[in-house]
Write an enzyme that holds these catalytic residues in place. Structure first.
Site, PDB file in Angstrom:
ATOM      1  N   SER A  22      -0.484 -15.119  25.683  1.00 34.66           N
ATOM      2  CA  SER A  22       0.975 -15.271  25.748  1.00 34.66           C
ATOM      3  C   SER A  22       1.659 -13.934  25.989  1.00 34.66           C
ATOM      4  O   SER A  22       2.747 -13.888  26.562  1.00 34.66           O
ATOM      5  CB  SER A  22       1.524 -15.812  24.424  1.00 34.66           C
ATOM      6  OG  SER A  22       0.902 -16.984  24.045  1.00 34.66           O
ATOM      7  N   HIS A  67      -1.328 -19.167  31.675  1.00 35.27           N
ATOM      8  CA  HIS A  67      -0.579 -19.370  30.424  1.00 35.27           C
ATOM      9  C   HIS A  67      -0.036 -20.793  30.377  1.00 35.27           C
ATOM     10  O   HIS A  67       0.905 -21.143  31.088  1.00 35.27           O
ATOM     11  CB  HIS A  67       0.564 -18.345  30.333  1.00 35.27           C
ATOM     12  CG  HIS A  67       1.377 -18.480  29.091  1.00 35.27           C
ATOM     13  ND1 HIS A  67       2.734 -18.687  29.106  1.00 35.27           N
ATOM     14  CD2 HIS A  67       1.004 -18.464  27.793  1.00 35.27           C
ATOM     15  CE1 HIS A  67       3.167 -18.783  27.865  1.00 35.27           C
ATOM     16  NE2 HIS A  67       2.142 -18.647  27.057  1.00 35.27           N
ATOM     17  N   GLU A  99       1.715 -20.882  33.912  1.00 28.54           N
ATOM     18  CA  GLU A  99       2.007 -19.638  34.618  1.00 28.54           C
ATOM     19  C   GLU A  99       0.693 -18.969  35.003  1.00 28.54           C
ATOM     20  O   GLU A  99      -0.236 -18.918  34.180  1.00 28.54           O
ATOM     21  CB  GLU A  99       2.803 -18.700  33.717  1.00 28.54           C
ATOM     22  CG  GLU A  99       4.182 -19.233  33.383  1.00 28.54           C
ATOM     23  CD  GLU A  99       4.940 -18.307  32.454  1.00 28.54           C
ATOM     24  OE1 GLU A  99       5.837 -17.610  32.933  1.00 28.54           O
ATOM     25  OE2 GLU A  99       4.611 -18.287  31.250  1.00 28.54           O
ATOM     26  N   ASN A 145       8.213 -16.886  28.412  1.00 31.26           N
ATOM     27  CA  ASN A 145       8.525 -16.291  27.104  1.00 31.26           C
ATOM     28  C   ASN A 145       9.578 -15.197  27.186  1.00 31.26           C
ATOM     29  O   ASN A 145      10.204 -14.872  26.177  1.00 31.26           O
ATOM     30  CB  ASN A 145       7.248 -15.790  26.419  1.00 31.26           C
ATOM     31  CG  ASN A 145       6.498 -16.937  25.755  1.00 31.26           C
ATOM     32  OD1 ASN A 145       7.089 -17.961  25.426  1.00 31.26           O
ATOM     33  ND2 ASN A 145       5.198 -16.778  25.573  1.00 31.26           N
TER      34      ASN A 145
HETATM   35  N1  NAD Z   1       0.205 -21.772  20.121  1.00 29.90           N
HETATM   36  C1  NAD Z   1       1.009 -21.615  21.179  1.00 29.90           C
HETATM   37  O1  NAD Z   1       2.150 -22.114  21.223  1.00 29.90           O
HETATM   38  C2  NAD Z   1       0.500 -20.872  22.397  1.00 29.90           C
HETATM   39  C3  NAD Z   1       1.082 -21.123  23.645  1.00 29.90           C
HETATM   40  C4  NAD Z   1       0.548 -20.500  24.778  1.00 29.90           C
HETATM   41  C5  NAD Z   1      -0.490 -19.583  24.630  1.00 29.90           C
HETATM   42  N2  NAD Z   1      -0.997 -19.332  23.386  1.00 29.90           N
HETATM   43  C6  NAD Z   1      -2.126 -18.390  23.290  1.00 29.90           C
HETATM   44  O2  NAD Z   1      -3.321 -19.159  23.227  1.00 29.90           O
HETATM   45  C7  NAD Z   1      -4.306 -18.461  22.447  1.00 29.90           C
HETATM   46  C8  NAD Z   1      -4.779 -19.365  21.328  1.00 29.90           C
HETATM   47  O3  NAD Z   1      -3.682 -19.694  20.519  1.00 29.90           O
HETATM   48  P1  NAD Z   1      -3.751 -20.885  19.467  1.00 29.90           P
HETATM   49  O4  NAD Z   1      -2.373 -21.096  19.005  1.00 29.90           O
HETATM   50  O5  NAD Z   1      -4.530 -22.009  20.036  1.00 29.90           O
HETATM   51  O6  NAD Z   1      -4.623 -20.180  18.317  1.00 29.90           O
HETATM   52  P2  NAD Z   1      -5.441 -20.878  17.120  1.00 29.90           P
HETATM   53  O7  NAD Z   1      -5.496 -19.870  16.031  1.00 29.90           O
HETATM   54  O8  NAD Z   1      -4.911 -22.241  16.847  1.00 29.90           O
HETATM   55  O9  NAD Z   1      -6.915 -21.064  17.742  1.00 29.90           O
HETATM   56  C9  NAD Z   1      -7.760 -19.993  18.059  1.00 29.90           C
HETATM   57  C10 NAD Z   1      -9.206 -20.489  17.864  1.00 29.90           C
HETATM   58  O10 NAD Z   1     -10.100 -19.515  18.418  1.00 29.90           O
HETATM   59  C11 NAD Z   1     -11.246 -19.451  17.576  1.00 29.90           C
HETATM   60  N3  NAD Z   1     -11.913 -18.178  17.856  1.00 29.90           N
HETATM   61  C12 NAD Z   1     -11.517 -16.932  17.501  1.00 29.90           C
HETATM   62  N4  NAD Z   1     -12.353 -16.023  18.025  1.00 29.90           N
HETATM   63  C13 NAD Z   1     -13.303 -16.706  18.719  1.00 29.90           C
HETATM   64  C14 NAD Z   1     -14.439 -16.324  19.495  1.00 29.90           C
HETATM   65  N5  NAD Z   1     -14.759 -15.048  19.681  1.00 29.90           N
HETATM   66  N6  NAD Z   1     -15.170 -17.295  20.058  1.00 29.90           N
HETATM   67  C15 NAD Z   1     -14.857 -18.604  19.904  1.00 29.90           C
HETATM   68  N7  NAD Z   1     -13.782 -19.019  19.175  1.00 29.90           N
HETATM   69  C16 NAD Z   1     -13.025 -18.080  18.609  1.00 29.90           C
HETATM   70  C17 NAD Z   1     -10.689 -19.600  16.163  1.00 29.90           C
HETATM   71  O11 NAD Z   1     -11.696 -20.039  15.259  1.00 29.90           O
HETATM   72  C18 NAD Z   1      -9.607 -20.654  16.395  1.00 29.90           C
HETATM   73  O12 NAD Z   1     -10.093 -21.975  16.192  1.00 29.90           O
HETATM   74  C19 NAD Z   1      -3.632 -17.175  21.965  1.00 29.90           C
HETATM   75  O13 NAD Z   1      -3.946 -16.143  22.856  1.00 29.90           O
HETATM   76  C20 NAD Z   1      -2.152 -17.529  22.033  1.00 29.90           C
HETATM   77  O14 NAD Z   1      -1.322 -16.400  22.182  1.00 29.90           O
HETATM   78  C21 NAD Z   1      -0.546 -19.974  22.275  1.00 29.90           C
END
Ligand code: NAD
Length: 297
Positions: free
Chosen positions: A126, A147, A159, A197
C-alpha cells in the site's frame, strides 16, 4: 534475458500471505477459474484465510450472486500450504504479507530459488516503494506492484506500478492477467500511496476530524458521503472494514514519506485503538457488529 510468461498461458497463481488481502485475492483468482495455492507461514492464519475464502463464496451463493457450481469449482481449485516449495508450479505469485520492506524483499529473494524463470511476481504493497521490494529479487524486471482495494473480491480496481527495473512486458502481462480475473487496472507511478491512497487517506482523516469536531455523527457523515458524493460506502463503514490499526499504519507511513499533515492520523484513531475497538475484526469500531459474517459478492 528470460521471457515473461504469456498471460494467456497462466493457469496457477500463488498467493503469499493468507490475511485480509491474501484471502481476498485468492477468492478473486479461484472464482475466475484459475488454480490457487494460498501460502502463509502461520498454520492458524492459513486456516483462517481458507475459511474466509469459503465463507465469502458461500455467502455469494446464498445471495444469488454466484452459481453454486462456480463456488464448488473455485473451492476445488484452491490449495492451502505453509510450504513455499509448492510455488514451483506458479505462473504468477502475488505477495500479500506484512507491510514491511525487508520482509517483502526477503520473500521475493526466497522465491528466486523456487519459481520458474518466467514467473511474474506481484507485490500488493500500500505504501512501500516497489523498487525497494523488487531489490530483494534477482529478477526485478519481473516484479510489479499490484495494489488491490479492500475488500478485493468486491472492488474492481487494481493499481499497477512498475518499479525502476520492471520490464514493460511484465507490466503488460500483469495487466492482462488482472483483466482475466475480472479487474480494472490503472497504471500509477511507484510513489507513496499510488493514486488511491493519496486521495483516500486524507479524506478518511478529514472525516474523522469532522466527527471529532462534532460536525455530525458517524451515521450522518456516512450518509452525507454516500448520498451526496455517491461513494458506495461511507468512510466509517470502510474504516471498520479496513481496521483502525491498519489505517493508522498506512497514514503514518505516508505521513513519514510525504510530510503532509493531512496524512497524520487524528487523535480519535489512537483512542479507539487503545480501547481495542479496531472495527469489524474486534466486533466494534465506529459501529458495533454482533457477528462476523462474511461479505457477499
Ligand atoms: N488491509 C487492507 O486494507 C490493504 C489494502 C491494500 C493493500 N494492503 C497491503 O496488503 C498486504 C497485506 O495486508 P493484510 O491487511 O492482508 O495483512 P494481514 O496481517 O491480514 O495478513 C498478512 C499475512 O501474511 C502472513 N505472513 C507474514 N509474513 C509471511 C511470510 N514471510 N510468508 C508467508 N506469510 C507471511 C501473516 O501470517 C498474515 O497472515 C500489506 O502489504 C498491506 O499494506 C492492505
Amino acid at each position: 534475458m528470460e521471457p515473461v510468461i504469456d498471460p494467456a498461458a497462466i493457469t496457477t497463481v500463488g498467493v503469499l500471505g493468507a490475511g485480509t488481502m491474501g484471502s481476498g485475492i485468492a477468492t478473486v483468482v479461484a472464482r475466475a477459474g484459475l488454480e490457487v495455492i494460498l501460502i502463509d507461514n502461520d498454520d492458524g492464519a492459513l486456516a483462517r484465510g481458507l475459511e474466509k475464502v469459503r465463507a465469502f463464496l458461500d455467502r455469494s451463493v446464498s445471495l444469488g450472486k454466484l452459481p453454486s457450481r462456480t463456488r464448488d469449482a473455485a473451492l476445488r481449485s484452491l490449495r492451502g500450504t505453509t510450504d513455499l516449495g509448492l510455488l514451483a508450479d506458479a505462473d504468477v505469485v502475488v505477495e500479500a504479507i506484512v507491510e514491511d520492506t525487508a520482509a517483502k524483499a526477503g520473500a521475493f529473494g526466497a522465491l528466486d530459488d523456487v519459481c520458474r524463470p518466467s514467473t511474474l511476481f506481484h507485490t500488493n504493497t500500500s505504501t512501500l516503494p516497489v523498487t525497494a521490494i523488487a531489490a530483494g529479487s534477482k529478477h526485478p524486471r519481473r516484479v510489479v506492484g499490484t495494489h488491490y482495494c479492500n475488500p478485493a473480491p468486491l472492488m474492481s480496481l487494481v493499481e499497477v506500478a512498475a518499479g525502476r527495473r520492471t520490464a514493460p512486458e511484465a507490466v503488460a502481462a500483469s495487466e492482462a492477467f488482472l483483466r482475466r480475473v475480472g479487474k480494472t487496472t490503472v497504471r500509477t507511478k511507484d510513489t507513496p500511496g499510488f493514486i488511491v491512497n493519496r486521495f483516500l487517506i486524507p479524506f478518511e482523516n478529514d472525516c474523522i476530524r469532522a466527527l471529532e469536531a462534532g460536525l455530525g455523527t458517524v451515521e450522518s457523515i456516512d450518509l452525507a458521503v454516500t448520498g451526496a458524493l455517491r461513494h458506495p460506502m461511507g468512510p466509517f463503514t470502510l474504516l471498520d472494514i479496513v481496521g483502525l490499526d491498519i489505517h493508522r499504519a498506512v497514514s503514518l507511513r505516508l505521513y513519514e514519506q510525504l510530510r503532509d499533515p493531512r496524512f497524520a492520523p487524528p487523535p480519535l484513531v489512537e483512542a479507539m485503538i487503545s480501547a481495542g475497538t479496531l472495527g469489524r475484526k474486534t466486533g466494534r469500531g465506529f459501529y458495533g457488529y454482533s457477528d462476523d459474517r462474511a461479505f457477499g459478492a
